[in-house]
Design a protein around this motif. Sequence first.
Motif, PDB file in Angstrom:
ATOM      1  N   UNK A   5       0.849  -1.182   0.000  1.00  0.00           N
ATOM      2  CA  UNK A   5       0.000   0.000   0.000  1.00  0.00           C
ATOM      3  C   UNK A   5       0.888   1.237   0.000  1.00  0.00           C
ATOM      4  N   UNK A   6       0.623   2.136  -0.921  1.00  0.00           N
ATOM      5  CA  UNK A   6       1.393   3.381  -0.990  1.00  0.00           C
ATOM      6  C   UNK A   6       1.062   4.252   0.210  1.00  0.00           C
ATOM      7  N   UNK A   7       2.025   5.054   0.616  1.00  0.00           N
ATOM      8  CA  UNK A   7       1.800   5.992   1.717  1.00  0.00           C
ATOM      9  C   UNK A   7       0.719   6.982   1.309  1.00  0.00           C
ATOM     10  N   UNK A   8      -0.143   7.289   2.229  1.00  0.00           N
ATOM     11  CA  UNK A   8      -1.214   8.237   1.957  1.00  0.00           C
ATOM     12  C   UNK A   8      -0.712   9.650   2.176  1.00  0.00           C
ATOM     13  N   UNK A   9      -1.270  10.549   1.414  1.00  0.00           N
ATOM     14  CA  UNK A   9      -0.910  11.947   1.631  1.00  0.00           C
ATOM     15  C   UNK A   9      -1.820  12.586   2.654  1.00  0.00           C
ATOM     16  N   UNK A  10      -2.876  11.895   3.004  1.00  0.00           N
ATOM     17  CA  UNK A  10      -3.766  12.413   4.031  1.00  0.00           C
ATOM     18  C   UNK A  10      -4.490  11.255   4.681  1.00  0.00           C
ATOM     19  N   UNK A  11      -4.676  11.335   5.959  1.00  0.00           N
ATOM     20  CA  UNK A  11      -5.417  10.296   6.665  1.00  0.00           C
ATOM     21  C   UNK A  11      -6.824  10.761   6.987  1.00  0.00           C
ATOM     22  N   UNK A  12      -7.314  11.736   6.262  1.00  0.00           N
ATOM     23  CA  UNK A  12      -8.640  12.271   6.539  1.00  0.00           C
ATOM     24  C   UNK A  12      -9.710  11.188   6.424  1.00  0.00           C
ATOM     25  N   UNK A  13      -9.562  10.263   5.462  1.00  0.00           N
ATOM     26  CA  UNK A  13     -10.549   9.195   5.317  1.00  0.00           C
ATOM     27  C   UNK A  13     -10.636   8.363   6.583  1.00  0.00           C
ATOM     28  N   UNK A  14      -9.477   8.109   7.182  1.00  0.00           N
ATOM     29  CA  UNK A  14      -9.438   7.307   8.405  1.00  0.00           C
ATOM     30  C   UNK A  14     -10.091   8.042   9.565  1.00  0.00           C
ATOM     31  N   UNK A  15     -10.162   9.332   9.507  1.00  0.00           N
ATOM     32  CA  UNK A  15     -10.701  10.116  10.614  1.00  0.00           C
ATOM     33  C   UNK A  15     -12.034  10.766  10.245  1.00  0.00           C
ATOM     34  N   UNK A  16     -12.790  10.086   9.381  1.00  0.00           N
ATOM     35  CA  UNK A  16     -14.116  10.601   9.046  1.00  0.00           C
ATOM     36  C   UNK A  16     -14.087  11.868   8.221  1.00  0.00           C
ATOM     37  N   UNK A  17     -13.107  12.003   7.344  1.00  0.00           N
ATOM     38  CA  UNK A  17     -12.982  13.165   6.464  1.00  0.00           C
ATOM     39  C   UNK A  17     -12.832  14.489   7.206  1.00  0.00           C
ATOM     40  N   UNK A  45       3.214  29.441  16.543  1.00  0.00           N
ATOM     41  CA  UNK A  45       4.369  30.200  16.060  1.00  0.00           C
ATOM     42  C   UNK A  45       4.510  30.068  14.543  1.00  0.00           C
ATOM     43  N   UNK A  46       4.245  28.870  14.026  1.00  0.00           N
ATOM     44  CA  UNK A  46       4.318  28.646  12.579  1.00  0.00           C
ATOM     45  C   UNK A  46       3.265  29.494  11.873  1.00  0.00           C
ATOM     46  N   UNK A  47       2.048  29.475  12.388  1.00  0.00           N
ATOM     47  CA  UNK A  47       0.956  30.248  11.782  1.00  0.00           C
ATOM     48  C   UNK A  47       1.234  31.748  11.852  1.00  0.00           C
ATOM     49  N   UNK A  48       1.842  32.174  12.939  1.00  0.00           N
ATOM     50  CA  UNK A  48       2.190  33.585  13.100  1.00  0.00           C
ATOM     51  C   UNK A  48       3.277  33.991  12.102  1.00  0.00           C
ATOM     52  N   UNK A  49       4.274  33.130  11.946  1.00  0.00           N
ATOM     53  CA  UNK A  49       5.392  33.421  11.049  1.00  0.00           C
ATOM     54  C   UNK A  49       4.953  33.420   9.592  1.00  0.00           C
ATOM     55  N   UNK A  50       3.979  32.561   9.254  1.00  0.00           N
ATOM     56  CA  UNK A  50       3.492  32.472   7.885  1.00  0.00           C
ATOM     57  C   UNK A  50       1.969  32.340   7.899  1.00  0.00           C
ATOM     58  N   UNK A  51       1.271  33.471   7.855  1.00  0.00           N
ATOM     59  CA  UNK A  51      -0.194  33.433   7.890  1.00  0.00           C
ATOM     60  C   UNK A  51      -0.820  32.643   6.730  1.00  0.00           C
ATOM     61  N   UNK A  52      -0.064  32.399   5.662  1.00  0.00           N
ATOM     62  CA  UNK A  52      -0.580  31.658   4.508  1.00  0.00           C
ATOM     63  C   UNK A  52      -0.236  30.168   4.558  1.00  0.00           C
ATOM     64  N   UNK A  53       0.287  29.714   5.680  1.00  0.00           N
ATOM     65  CA  UNK A  53       0.663  28.302   5.807  1.00  0.00           C
ATOM     66  C   UNK A  53      -0.573  27.418   5.638  1.00  0.00           C
ATOM     67  N   UNK A  54      -0.353  26.249   5.049  1.00  0.00           N
ATOM     68  CA  UNK A  54      -1.414  25.264   4.873  1.00  0.00           C
ATOM     69  C   UNK A  54      -1.093  24.071   5.761  1.00  0.00           C
ATOM     70  N   UNK A  55      -2.073  23.663   6.548  1.00  0.00           N
ATOM     71  CA  UNK A  55      -1.880  22.493   7.403  1.00  0.00           C
ATOM     72  C   UNK A  55      -2.309  21.243   6.653  1.00  0.00           C
ATOM     73  N   UNK A  56      -1.527  20.190   6.829  1.00  0.00           N
ATOM     74  CA  UNK A  56      -1.833  18.904   6.204  1.00  0.00           C
ATOM     75  C   UNK A  56      -1.663  17.805   7.246  1.00  0.00           C
ATOM     76  N   UNK A  57      -2.181  16.643   6.926  1.00  0.00           N
ATOM     77  CA  UNK A  57      -2.126  15.466   7.814  1.00  0.00           C
ATOM     78  C   UNK A  57      -1.664  14.327   6.933  1.00  0.00           C
ATOM     79  N   UNK A  58      -0.408  13.911   7.078  1.00  0.00           N
ATOM     80  CA  UNK A  58       0.166  12.925   6.161  1.00  0.00           C
ATOM     81  C   UNK A  58       0.721  11.720   6.904  1.00  0.00           C
TER      82      UNK A  58
END
Length: 145
Positions: A5-17, A45-58
């Motif tokens: 199984x290839x690594x998933x780029x997101x585990x959202x499916x596992x956590x009910x989207x 601190x990350x969000x403060x340093x870069x307000x345009x940051x995108x959060x992901x779950x991989x």
Amino acid sequence: MKKPVAAKTSSAKEAGNASPSKLIDGRIKELGDWRGAMLARVRGLIREADPDVVEAWKWRGVPVWEHDGIICTGETYKEVVKLTFAKGAALADPAGLFNSSLDGNVRRAIDIREGDKVNEKALQALIRAAVELNASKKKPGKRSA
């Protein structure tokens, strides 16, 4: 014979989207100790340093912060909260925050232990430098993450 199984780029499916941000909120709450508090703090601190940051779950449960590529990941272990910078070896670190994964050619990490003080200004400078590096390596026509 089963295919790997290839690594998933997101585990959202596992956590009910749930959105990556909600999954990170859940991880912080689930930890319920100094690691959760530290993960929440560095996330802020990350969000403060870069307000345009995108959060992901991989990778089945790793918080990731991206902007034109991965900035860093926020893994939690029994003894440390580990911030791994995807291109850390290419970043100047005048404050000496990098203290882990120092032998590789690409990544660098910061292991934060219980009771450690975080140099917020230096960490935010690293975040901004990582964003600048990602932007400089961005391929023409590629969308920002």
